[in-house]
Motif scaffolding. Structure first.
Motif, PDB file in Angstrom:
ATOM      1  N   THR A   9       0.860  -1.181   0.000  1.00  0.00           N
ATOM      2  CA  THR A   9       0.000   0.000   0.000  1.00  0.00           C
ATOM      3  C   THR A   9       0.894   1.228   0.000  1.00  0.00           C
ATOM      4  O   THR A   9       1.798   1.319   0.835  1.00  0.00           O
ATOM      5  N   TYR A  49       4.721   5.762  -7.709  1.00  0.00           N
ATOM      6  CA  TYR A  49       5.161   4.435  -7.303  1.00  0.00           C
ATOM      7  C   TYR A  49       6.631   4.417  -6.893  1.00  0.00           C
ATOM      8  O   TYR A  49       7.302   3.398  -6.997  1.00  0.00           O
ATOM      9  N   HIS A 253      -0.309  -5.009  -6.703  1.00  0.00           N
ATOM     10  CA  HIS A 253       0.268  -3.714  -6.345  1.00  0.00           C
ATOM     11  C   HIS A 253       1.784  -3.805  -6.219  1.00  0.00           C
ATOM     12  O   HIS A 253       2.521  -2.903  -6.622  1.00  0.00           O
ATOM     13  N   TRP A 257       4.767  -1.756  -8.329  1.00  0.00           N
ATOM     14  CA  TRP A 257       5.913  -1.024  -7.783  1.00  0.00           C
ATOM     15  C   TRP A 257       7.223  -1.560  -8.346  1.00  0.00           C
ATOM     16  O   TRP A 257       8.124  -0.796  -8.694  1.00  0.00           O
ATOM     17  N   THR A 294      -2.739  -0.671 -15.870  1.00  0.00           N
ATOM     18  CA  THR A 294      -2.492   0.325 -14.819  1.00  0.00           C
ATOM     19  C   THR A 294      -1.493   1.399 -15.211  1.00  0.00           C
ATOM     20  O   THR A 294      -1.669   2.568 -14.877  1.00  0.00           O
TER      21      THR A 294
END
Length: 483
Positions: A9, A49, A253, A257, A294
């Protein structure tokens, strides 16, 4: 993201960094020469990111591009630095900002930063005191034993090794201090010290979540030092960790990154094997899916990667297909150059896009270092494609398109024919390139050989397959007669 936080997160300081950088990007300087670069600038997209520490060198570069107002960039840097322990650096940047605004830092600000600095120094002394027993056991004057420690396979073996060499009692709680100290020194900008502590913690630590986060800290340190060979190794470890140990809902996620962080070592490393490993990672279906859904702007970097990495040209066909699919979502001169050349075969359009690429490279932090390599390979790419579909090419026309003089172009083409194994010759008198294969009519005998050379292999494969089917039929025949 701090040195030991997991990117599952986005941490608050990274979100703030993205917001402040976006604010700086909201007011680009109106310079006609920078229109193309401003239109395709990815700073605000990319920074979402990244750890704030990774953003700082990017902002330093942005400050030199004159795409944004200097005060906006400095304000973003101040906001980032205020989230760290780099007090002196924050004061310097804030004083520079105030100088541009025709003002000076308020006395209250100076006093508050002085108090923060004193607190950081005291905390630094505390960490060094707490770590002294465990570091003394690891950093033994006996280099041989210290090397053995770094080679230990399990965390339990490493802990027993340290406990046996320390006069003080070493517990897992002492080991966790290594992680805390690494985060602290990372935020102080001491990436060498933080990297050392994180490597020790990677060997001694037992907490799975902390070990996972420590890997991201190691990667950030290796990028910033820079220690790019180690960074590539850590990327592979993080990739394995994501696939085997991360919570299911955190996997996409974390992949997102990792895609962004992997760009730093690729575009700055000279390790061809390591670069190939990153290419293999990025072109896995699960990572391509993340990119397409994304962060399609990463397609710019994938395009540059394949044009500058000749060993991975086999992936070009797949990339062109993706670029065409995602053209409605993301497109820039770099991606369009490849589409025009490899799909549309519009060489004039490809030349025009290549000219626009120049401005994009000049203002892109990651691509600036590979600009020369890209344009050399792009020109070679154009000529290879052009030569293969034409029988005779005017050298003067080609030189004009490549923005080179005729003699230099001729020498360059000679080298290209040798390295690319092109069956061609140069008519120096008429300044023409002549493709030899195009001048010769197809040889029927050779065509038959080409079409039948795999016939024996295919026949053998079919025979083997039919033999297996026959064995299966025989196996079931005894049962058949009882029906």
């Amino acid at each position: 993201m701090s040195a030991t936080e997991s990117p599952a997160t986005p941490p608050q300081n990274a979100q703030t960094a993205a917001a402040t950088t976006a604010a700086a990007a909201s007011a680009p300087i109106a310079d006609p020469e920078d229109d193309v670069a401003a239109k395709y600038d990815l700073t605000t997209s990319f920074c979402k990111y990244l750890d704030p520490h990774l953003l700082l060198p990017m902002l330093e570069f942005v400050q030199t591009t004159n795409l944004y107002a200097p005060t906006d960039v400095l304000r973003s840097k101040v906001d980032l630095l205020n989230k760290t322990n780099m007090i002196d650096f924050a004061c310097e940047v804030f004083a520079e900002l105030k100088g541009l605004e025709g003002d000076k830092p308020a006395p209250e600000y100076v006093e508050s930063m002085k108090n923060r600095r004193d607190g950081v120094i005291n905390q630094m002394r505390e960490f060094k005191s707490k770590l002294e027993p465990i570091l003394k056991a690891i950093r033994d004057p006996d280099t041989t034993e210290a090397t053995e420690f770094m080679k230990l396979k399990t965390n339990r073996e490493a802990l027993e090794f340290v406990q046996g060499r320390s006069e003080a009692q070493i517990t897992p709680a002492n080991v966790e201090i290594l992680q805390q100290a690494a985060r602290f020194f990372f935020n102080c900008g001491d990436y060498t010290q933080a990297s050392e502590y994180l490597k020790y913690y990677h060997i001694l630590g037992t907490n799975p979540n902390s070990l996972s986060s420590a890997l991201w800290g190691e990667l950030a340190c290796d990028i910033l030092l820079p220690d790019l060979d180690d960074a590539i190794t850590v990327i592979e470890q993080i990739r394995d960790n994501i696939e085997t140990k991360s919570a299911f809902d955190a996997v996409p996620h974390q992949r997102l990154w990792l895609i962004h962080w992997a760009m730093f070592p690729f575009f700055n490393s000279t390790n061809a094997q390591g670069q190939a490993a990153i290419v293999d990672l990025l072109f896995q279906d699960k990572y391509l899916h993340i990119i397409q859904t994304t962060c399609p702007y990463i397609l710019r970097y994938l395009t540059v990667i394949l044009i500058t990495t000749k060993r991975k040209r086999s992936l070009l066909k797949d990339l062109v297909r993706i670029l065409k699919q995602e053209a409605h979502t993301y497109s820039d001169p770099i991606t369009q150059f490849l589409v025009e050349l490899q799909s549309n075969f519009d060489f004039e359009a490809a030349y025009q896009q290549l000219k626009l690429c120049n401005a994009v490279f000049d203002k892109d932090y990651l691509l600036n270092s590979v600009k020369k390599t890209f344009f050399e390979n792009a020109r070679q790419f154009i000529v290879e494609s052009f030569i293969r579909i034409h029988q005779r090419i005017d050298l003067r026309m080609l030189a004009q398109k490549l923005e080179m003089d005729v003699d230099t172009t001729e020498k360059w083409i000679v080298d290209l024919m040798r390295t690319a194994h092109l069956d061609a010759k140069i008519d120096s008198e008429n300044k023409h390139i002549i493709m030899m294969a195009a001048m010769q009519p197809p040889n029927p005998y050779q065509q038959i050989i080409e079409k039948t050379k795999q016939l024996a292999v295919r026949t053998y494969t079919m025979d083997t397959h039919l033999g297996k089917q026959g064995d299966k039929f025989k196996q079931f025949r005894p049962y058949h007669k009882y029906h």
